[in-house]
Design a protein around this motif. Structure first.
Motif, mmCIF file in Angstrom:
data_model
loop_
_atom_site.group_PDB
_atom_site.id
_atom_site.type_symbol
_atom_site.label_atom_id
_atom_site.label_comp_id
_atom_site.label_asym_id
_atom_site.label_seq_id
_atom_site.Cartn_x
_atom_site.Cartn_y
_atom_site.Cartn_z
ATOM 1 N N UNK A 19 108.626 -23.571 3.957
ATOM 2 C CA UNK A 19 108.423 -24.988 3.831
ATOM 3 C C UNK A 19 107.491 -25.529 4.915
ATOM 4 N N UNK A 20 107.633 -25.065 6.161
ATOM 5 C CA UNK A 20 106.840 -25.593 7.267
ATOM 6 C C UNK A 20 105.800 -24.582 7.765
ATOM 7 N N UNK A 21 105.367 -23.649 6.926
ATOM 8 C CA UNK A 21 104.513 -22.530 7.338
ATOM 9 C C UNK A 21 103.207 -22.959 8.009
ATOM 10 N N UNK A 22 102.571 -24.030 7.574
ATOM 11 C CA UNK A 22 101.263 -24.416 8.104
ATOM 12 C C UNK A 22 101.343 -25.428 9.235
ATOM 13 N N UNK A 55 110.261 -32.795 14.996
ATOM 14 C CA UNK A 55 110.648 -32.868 13.584
ATOM 15 C C UNK A 55 111.964 -33.623 13.490
ATOM 16 N N UNK A 56 111.925 -34.773 12.838
ATOM 17 C CA UNK A 56 113.092 -35.621 12.660
ATOM 18 C C UNK A 56 113.540 -35.533 11.203
ATOM 19 N N UNK A 57 114.672 -34.889 10.969
ATOM 20 C CA UNK A 57 115.280 -34.795 9.638
ATOM 21 C C UNK A 57 116.661 -35.440 9.656
ATOM 22 N N UNK A 58 116.906 -36.301 10.624
ATOM 23 C CA UNK A 58 118.204 -36.962 10.771
ATOM 24 C C UNK A 58 118.419 -37.967 9.637
ATOM 25 N N UNK A 59 119.692 -38.282 9.398
ATOM 26 C CA UNK A 59 120.099 -39.275 8.400
ATOM 27 C C UNK A 59 119.608 -38.932 6.989
ATOM 28 N N UNK A 60 119.664 -37.658 6.623
ATOM 29 C CA UNK A 60 119.342 -37.204 5.273
ATOM 30 C C UNK A 60 120.600 -36.652 4.616
ATOM 31 N N UNK A 65 108.393 -20.605 11.603
ATOM 32 C CA UNK A 65 107.007 -20.693 12.063
ATOM 33 C C UNK A 65 106.787 -21.844 13.043
ATOM 34 N N UNK A 66 107.853 -22.499 13.475
ATOM 35 C CA UNK A 66 107.725 -23.680 14.323
ATOM 36 C C UNK A 66 107.989 -23.362 15.792
ATOM 37 N N UNK A 77 116.088 -19.061 13.370
ATOM 38 C CA UNK A 77 115.190 -18.034 13.907
ATOM 39 C C UNK A 77 113.765 -18.585 14.003
ATOM 40 N N UNK A 78 113.115 -18.253 15.094
ATOM 41 C CA UNK A 78 111.733 -18.677 15.294
ATOM 42 C C UNK A 78 111.594 -19.875 16.204
#
Length: 120
Positions: free
Chosen positions: A1-4, A11-16, A28-29, A53-54
């Protein structure tokens, strides 16, 4: 999903409504210094071995606190992380499997306000 997005630092994915963090989702991050997954509104968030991982930046802050229930920290879930801080508070964690924190270097791990009954 975040490969590029190899240069991504925040990265904020809070409140989802995430229900799982698949294996290698963030692999990859390596430049990431902030990952905020706090306050998920789903009933349960499933973690797997190597979900993170990563994520190897030594200044990374990982926030998973509150909102949803993560009942178990599985073996190797944080394997290889060099994170400076990780917040796992108020997640309803009841079990921490053996080697959940294998090969890690954390300055601090916050596990307050959980229901840990078993550490194997």
């Amino acid at each position: 999903m975040f490969q590029d997005l190899t240069a991504l630092t925040g990265l904020w994915l809070d409140q989802n409504q995430l229900t799982e963090i698949p294996v290698d989702m963030f692999s990859t991050l390596s430049s990431l210094t902030l990952l905020d997954l706090a306050g998920q509104t789903s009933i349960h968030l499933e973690l797997y071995p190597f979900s993170f991982r990563g994520l190897t930046a030594t200044s990374l802050i990982l926030i998973l606190s509150g909102g949803t229930v993560i009942s178990k920290l599985p073996e190797d879930v944080f394997n290889g992380m060099q994170t400076s801080r990780i917040d796992l508070s108020t997640l309803g964690i009841t079990e921490i499997e053996n080697h959940a924190f294998r090969n890690t270097r954390f300055e601090s791990v916050r596990l307050t306000r959980n229901d840990v009954l078993k550490m194997t």
